[in-house]
Design an enzyme around this catalytic site. Structure first.
Site, PDB file in Angstrom:
ATOM      1  N   TYR A   3      11.521   3.415   3.893  1.00 48.95           N
ATOM      2  CA  TYR A   3      10.456   2.427   4.070  1.00 48.95           C
ATOM      3  C   TYR A   3       9.145   3.087   4.475  1.00 48.95           C
ATOM      4  CZ  TYR A   3       7.896  -1.556   6.040  1.00 48.95           C
ATOM      5  OH  TYR A   3       6.935  -2.491   6.334  1.00 48.95           O
ATOM      6  N   LYS A   6       5.401   3.388   2.291  1.00 45.49           N
ATOM      7  CA  LYS A   6       4.135   2.829   2.771  1.00 45.49           C
ATOM      8  C   LYS A   6       3.067   3.915   2.918  1.00 45.49           C
ATOM      9  CE  LYS A   6       5.099  -1.586   3.184  1.00 45.49           C
ATOM     10  NZ  LYS A   6       4.344  -2.637   2.470  1.00 45.49           N
TER      11      LYS A   6
END
Length: 239
Positions: free
Chosen positions: A162, A166
């Site tokens: 994750y 990002k």
């Protein structure tokens, strides 16, 4: 106030739903996307009370749906004034020593490749609009500057899939902002904070109203506002 037409991805729940609600309540036309049209219809019934809200089906992992959405928006409005890339996944919690390549690929397919593909598909509509704003919903967990500080309160949240997806999104933000600056685009990444959602968890300190506010502020900001920044309610976030 000039009425704007804005697309919000992942608007059927959480922060995306609240972004849609806040924009519609201010008199703007808001298209919100959902992967599941049936669930999206339930959200549409809920949000329609706040203003001009419309549903469009988009799956970030399916580029064909990006082109279909472009065709639908082209036929209905012919332009977009703003795009908020809010949709994302966080389904793997492994650190860098144990994360699988499949988990990395899945997160990048949605949180990075999907966002790049959808944004590229929507650029003709955004170029036709008067406002030209793109907001990429990121996270402080993707900040290399903050992750390098052991004293940062969230330093231990070391989710490689994750977080790194990002970080890549942040680079896309910077690069696209530089490329489209001369066309009058304002393109920024935002950090909504640790918000009480399905992703943030029940113990998170922030509300969805607070989490949505920075995206709404950025997408509606005037032509004098900055581009190529990573912003939160507290100011600029280090890349």
């Amino acid at each position: 106030m000039t009425k704007k037409t804005i697309l919000v991805t992942g608007g059927n729940k959480g922060i995306g739903q609240e972004i849609t609600k806040q924009l519609a309540s201010r008199g703007h036309t808001v298209y919100f996307s959902a992967r599941d049209a049936e669930k999206g219809q339930e959200t549409l019934q809920l949000l329609s009370q706040y203003g001009d809200v419309r549903l469009i089906e988009i799956d970030l992992r399916k580029p064909n749906s990006h082109h279909a959405a472009f065709a639908e928006l082209q036929a209905q409005t012919g332009k977009l004034d703003g795009l908020i890339n809010n949709a994302a996944i966080c389904t793997d919690y492994e650190g860098p020593a144990t994360v699988t390549l499949d988990a990395l690929r899945m997160h990048f397919e949605t949180n990075y490749f999907g966002v790049v593909s959808l944004t590229q598909a929507m650029l003709p509509l955004l170029r036709a609009g008067d406002h030209k704003a793109i907001v990429n919903v990121s996270t402080a967990l993707g900040s290399l500057g903050l992750q390098g500080e052991e004293s940062w309160p969230y330093s231990a949240v070391n989710l490689l899939a994750y977080n790194s997806s990002k970080t890549a999104l942040n680079m896309f933000t910077v690069s696209l902002a530089k490329e489209l600056r001369s066309e009058g685009f304002r393109i920024n990444a935002v950090n909504p904070g640790h918000i009480k959602t399905g992703l943030g968890g029940d113990q998170a300190p922030g509300s969805v109203e607070e989490g949505a506010a920075i995206s709404v502020k950025c997408v509606l900001a005037g032509p004098e506002s900055h581009t190529g920044l990573f912003l939160s309610s507290g100011g600029v976030v280090p890349w």
